[in-house]
Design a protein around this motif. Sequence first.
Motif, PDB file in Angstrom:
ATOM      1  N   ALA A 216      -8.757 -10.043  -6.543  1.00 53.55           N
ATOM      2  CA  ALA A 216      -8.077 -10.841  -5.523  1.00 53.55           C
ATOM      3  C   ALA A 216      -6.856 -11.545  -6.110  1.00 53.55           C
ATOM      4  O   ALA A 216      -6.458 -12.606  -5.636  1.00 53.55           O
ATOM      5  N   ASP A 217      -6.269 -10.950  -7.140  1.00 58.22           N
ATOM      6  CA  ASP A 217      -5.077 -11.515  -7.777  1.00 58.22           C
ATOM      7  C   ASP A 217      -3.867 -11.203  -6.904  1.00 58.22           C
ATOM      8  O   ASP A 217      -3.452 -10.052  -6.788  1.00 58.22           O
ATOM      9  N   ASN A 218      -3.273 -12.233  -6.309  1.00 57.22           N
ATOM     10  CA  ASN A 218      -2.152 -12.027  -5.400  1.00 57.22           C
ATOM     11  C   ASN A 218      -0.882 -11.584  -6.112  1.00 57.22           C
ATOM     12  O   ASN A 218       0.025 -11.038  -5.488  1.00 57.22           O
ATOM     13  N   ASN A 222      -3.954  -4.561  -6.770  1.00 53.90           N
ATOM     14  CA  ASN A 222      -4.943  -3.630  -7.299  1.00 53.90           C
ATOM     15  C   ASN A 222      -4.369  -2.238  -7.544  1.00 53.90           C
ATOM     16  O   ASN A 222      -4.799  -1.531  -8.468  1.00 53.90           O
ATOM     17  N   ASP A 246     -12.988  -9.716  -6.073  1.00 54.89           N
ATOM     18  CA  ASP A 246     -12.807 -11.035  -5.450  1.00 54.89           C
ATOM     19  C   ASP A 246     -12.381 -12.136  -6.417  1.00 54.89           C
ATOM     20  O   ASP A 246     -12.362 -13.308  -6.037  1.00 54.89           O
ATOM     21  N   PRO A 248      -9.664 -14.303  -8.514  1.00 53.94           N
ATOM     22  CA  PRO A 248      -8.239 -14.614  -8.437  1.00 53.94           C
ATOM     23  C   PRO A 248      -7.562 -14.520  -9.795  1.00 53.94           C
ATOM     24  O   PRO A 248      -8.222 -14.369 -10.826  1.00 53.94           O
TER      25      PRO A 248
END
Length: 281
Positions: A216-218, A222, A246, A248
């Motif tokens: 979930a690293d903005n 991915n 999930d 961050p």
Amino acid sequence: MPKQAYSRREFVTTTLATGFALAVLPDAQATVINTPLDGLVAGEVKIPVAGGDMPAYRAMPDGAGPFPTVLVVQEIFGVHEHIRDVCRRFAKAGYLAVAPELYARQGDVSKLPDVKSIVDTVVSKVPDAQVMDDLDKTVAWAKGTGKAATDKLGVTGFCWGGRITWLYAAHNPKLKAGVAWYGRLVGEAKPPITPRHPLDVVAELKAPVLGLYGGADNGIPNDTVEQMRAALKTAGKPSEIVLYPDMPHGFHADYRPTYRKEAADDGWKRLLAWFKQHGVN
């Protein structure tokens, strides 16, 4: 990784900042890890590099050594208290760990108020070639102390330092292994500062790298992680990537709201096992 020319500059930062960087003061509800100093030798040191002496933080067991050696590469926030504590954690595990202040020529990020000002004012001006050379000089300094077994050399880095970890694994043929925590993998080439990125140097990797990433690293999509994983496979490189669902960006940073203890602990165990597997022990 081919060497690139860079301008030698005088040092802006000559000593390490105390505490945490202003832009990332500990979250009010964070349980900040504070590794005790008992049984350790730890503190600031000066490393001779191009243009002067670079401040760094070194931690190691209080003993004769020599100890397996780990370069700890900072987040964009510099060598503040979190990075220093990571060095102490390594020392507790039997390593000599050293974190050089790799922005020392460009500026002191510890007093800047936010990430944008850190990037614009300092980080965007730090050449990769300078960083590679400074890390090489750090290894030479460590060897010269008589306390470091630099034939058992590892590198790990976080965020900005995660990207540098991949690049250093393509640069130093004497490196045994690296562990990159959520370091950017792709990007626009901006010579002479950042001419290449990790995806561009896969074929040149000289040591196996373990990549630890958050699903979930903005800031690190991915699909770029999967591009890197595919490139490593195609090149036949014995590197691996773990993508935590999930999680961050910054999930290892115990002083920030992004901290996720389970993933951080698992990543640290994987790091120690990776180093042991590849001769950094």
